[in-house]
Design an enzyme around this catalytic site. Structure first.
Site, PDB file in Angstrom:
ATOM      1  N   SER A 146       0.936  -1.300   0.159  1.00  0.00           N
ATOM      2  CA  SER A 146       0.038  -0.221  -0.006  1.00  0.00           C
ATOM      3  C   SER A 146       0.819   1.088  -0.067  1.00  0.00           C
ATOM      4  O   SER A 146       1.626   1.449  -0.882  1.00  0.00           O
ATOM      5  CB  SER A 146      -0.987  -0.016   1.187  1.00  0.00           C
ATOM      6  OG  SER A 146      -1.956   0.974   1.010  1.00  0.00           O
ATOM      7  N   MET A 147       0.574   2.338   0.907  1.00  0.00           N
ATOM      8  CA  MET A 147       1.381   3.460   0.958  1.00  0.00           C
ATOM      9  C   MET A 147       2.955   2.893   1.180  1.00  0.00           C
ATOM     10  O   MET A 147       3.914   3.975   0.955  1.00  0.00           O
ATOM     11  CB  MET A 147       0.956   4.345   1.872  1.00  0.00           C
ATOM     12  CG  MET A 147      -0.536   4.903   1.675  1.00  0.00           C
ATOM     13  SD  MET A 147      -0.316   5.848   0.006  1.00  0.00           S
ATOM     14  CE  MET A 147       0.637   7.283   0.506  1.00  0.00           C
TER      15      MET A 147
END
Length: 509
Positions: free
Chosen positions: A177-178
């Protein structure tokens, strides 16, 4: 006195919201069913207390951990290579456990005993030490300053980790993800050999609440355009309800840099949509990421790294690296003794044994040659743990002069079972499953080529091989033609029919 309608309106609104919520929750599974086997491990984590404020002022806020598979990994690092995992928004360092455990249990067949897959090459391939940064579930997707702090801390963590290893050691960085944004933001760096991201929003930030996030994404755009480090982005597709598919795609690059976007539904050996959180533990994905890291770690050249990533994280849209020199020649004596099929007849070989060549006359009206191999290897493509037989395609003249042909398409495709959903929920495909598909277009063949030869070597009575010529616009049929009933037969207009264990496998109209 009129009844107050407010409670009824509130109940109706609540019911509507509940229906909307449950419909949305099931939408991803309906659009792209998830066939993930649960992963299991015996985790332990060792905090790297020496990575303190002398390395980064953020050490009071964040921490760095080393994963150890209990009973399998040595207590201390040594004669191994490092990998760093970066969690995403509100993520945890413990999410490293699935991939790290898979890497350990692939490298070792039993505790501290090297697997036969790696033992002959143990001077090159080493076990991996998986580190993970802990951001205490910071919300990096919504706050640019927090994201920049994570990038700074992770950069210092890379320097600290490499200080524990011999000079010139490089590190692989994985990001979920991030965390993939953080991982990519560490580039350019000569200390990083490759970046593998999972469910990472590359093209659009999840939220734009400040200019700092825009600055981070502008830097990522420059990195993706210019930096030579190989980067792979794994995406869950419609099953990922947090990251839109479009934002997970790496931008096109006009330079010859290795940039690969692979959707899990097309990932060879996986063939399933994967949810956002499930991406780090879905067995069909995690074992391929782990295997790529194991084989990637020792290589210094970008070309070899790209080759490893291409082998283990493929979607079949491009040809794999093919060494046609390794294809054994088909000499004239073998061609003369080959099984010659009548023109227009398909080749079907169930349970091949020994070595034999088969000749198929090239029809005038056909534009494509298609080969399907179950269990065996075509040049370099095979399922994991293949059967020992090999198959190659040759073009032959009327005088039986044959040369190996390079396929225009060569990839692994799934083999669904009739009357079962595909992928099977909570189970999916096994890494040893799959059928090799090879296709050769007939447009540019030499004029003296009259036959195609299919040579099967070292058959041991298992698997099957099917080959036939087809029109250029023929399409693979729907999965309903697969059957687990041994008495089943394909429709009369199907070119390919064969029994594979308890399955009937039908291809091509």
């Amino acid at each position: 006195m009129a009844a107050n309608p407010t409670p009824w309106i509130a109940c109706l609104a609540f019911l509507s919201l509940a229906i909307l919520f449950f419909s949305a929750r099931e939408l991803g599974g309906t659009l792209s069913p998830q066939g993930c086997r649960m992963s299991w491990m015996s985790p332990s984590y060792v905090q790297q207390t020496n990575f303190n404020t002398s390395w980064s002022p953020l050490a009071d806020r964040y921490s760095l951990w080393l994963y150890r598979e209990v009973g399998w990994d040595a207590a201390r690092i040594g004669d191994s290579l490092p990998v760093l995992f970066v969690p995403g928004n509100a993520g945890s360092s413990h999410q490293v456990r699935s991939i790290a455990s898979s890497a350990t249990r692939q490298y070792f067949s039993s505790p501290l005993r090297t697997s036969p897959d790696f033992l002959p090459r143990s001077d090159v391939y080493k076990p991996l030490d998986f580190y993970a940064v802990e951001f205490n579930e910071d919300l990096s997707a919504f706050h640019g300053t927090t994201l920049e702090s994570q990038i700074d801390y992770t950069s210092k963590a890379v320097a600290y980790i490499l200080s524990l290893y011999p000079p010139n050691t490089q590190i692989i960085v994985l990001g979920h993800s991030m965390g993939g944004v953080v991982a990519t933001s560490l580039l350019p760096s000569s200390q990083i050999s490759a970046v593998i991201t999972m469910s990472t929003p590359f093209t659009l930030p999840p939220a734009r609440f400040d200019n700092n996030i825009d600055s981070v994404y502008a830097n990522i755009a420059r990195v993706l355009e210019e930096d030579p480090t190989p980067i792979v982005s794994l995406c869950g597709g419609a099953t990922d309800m947090m990251i839109p598919s479009e934002s997970c795609i790496l931008p096109l690059n006009n330079r010859s840099l290795f940039r690969r976007t692979v959707f899990s539904s097309a990932l060879e050996g996986a063939w399933t949509g994967v949810g956002h959180r499930e991406m780090v533990w879905c067995h069909q994905v995690r074992w391929r990421v782990a295997r790529a890291a194991l084989e990637l770690a020792p290589f210094a050249s970008e070309h070899k790294r790209a080759g490893v990533l291409d082998r283990w994280l493929r979607d079949g849209h491009t040809l794999p690296s093919l060494d046609m020199d390794k294809v054994k020649p088909l000499d004239k004596a073998e061609a003369e003794q080959a099984n010659v099929l009548p023109i227009g007849q398909k080749l079907v070989v169930d349970d091949p044994r020994g070595t034999r060549a088969h000749l198929l006359p090239i029809p005038v009206a056909r534009r494509r040659f298609t080969l399907l191999v179950s269990g065996g290897t075509v040049i370099s493509v095979a399922p994991e743990h293949p059967l020992p037989f090999f198959v190659a395609i040759y073009g032959c003249s009327a005088q039986f002069a044959c040369t190996p042909l390079r396929p225009d398409i060569l990839k692994l495709i799934p083999a669904p079972v009739a009357n079962k959903p595909f992928p099977v929920p909570n189970e999916g495909s096994d890494e040893s499953e799959g059928v090799v598909l090879a296709e050769v277009l007939l447009d540019n063949l030499p004029g003296d080529m009259t036959h195609f030869a299919v040579k099967i070597e070292e058959g041991n009575g298992r698997g099957w091989v099917i080959a036939n010529f087809a029109d250029k616009n023929d399409e693979v049929i729907e999965p309903h033609c697969y059957s687990v009933d041994p008495s089943s037969r394909c429709p009369a207009d199907e070119h390919f029919t064969t029994l594979y264990g308890s399955r009937i496998y039908c291809r091509m109209r």
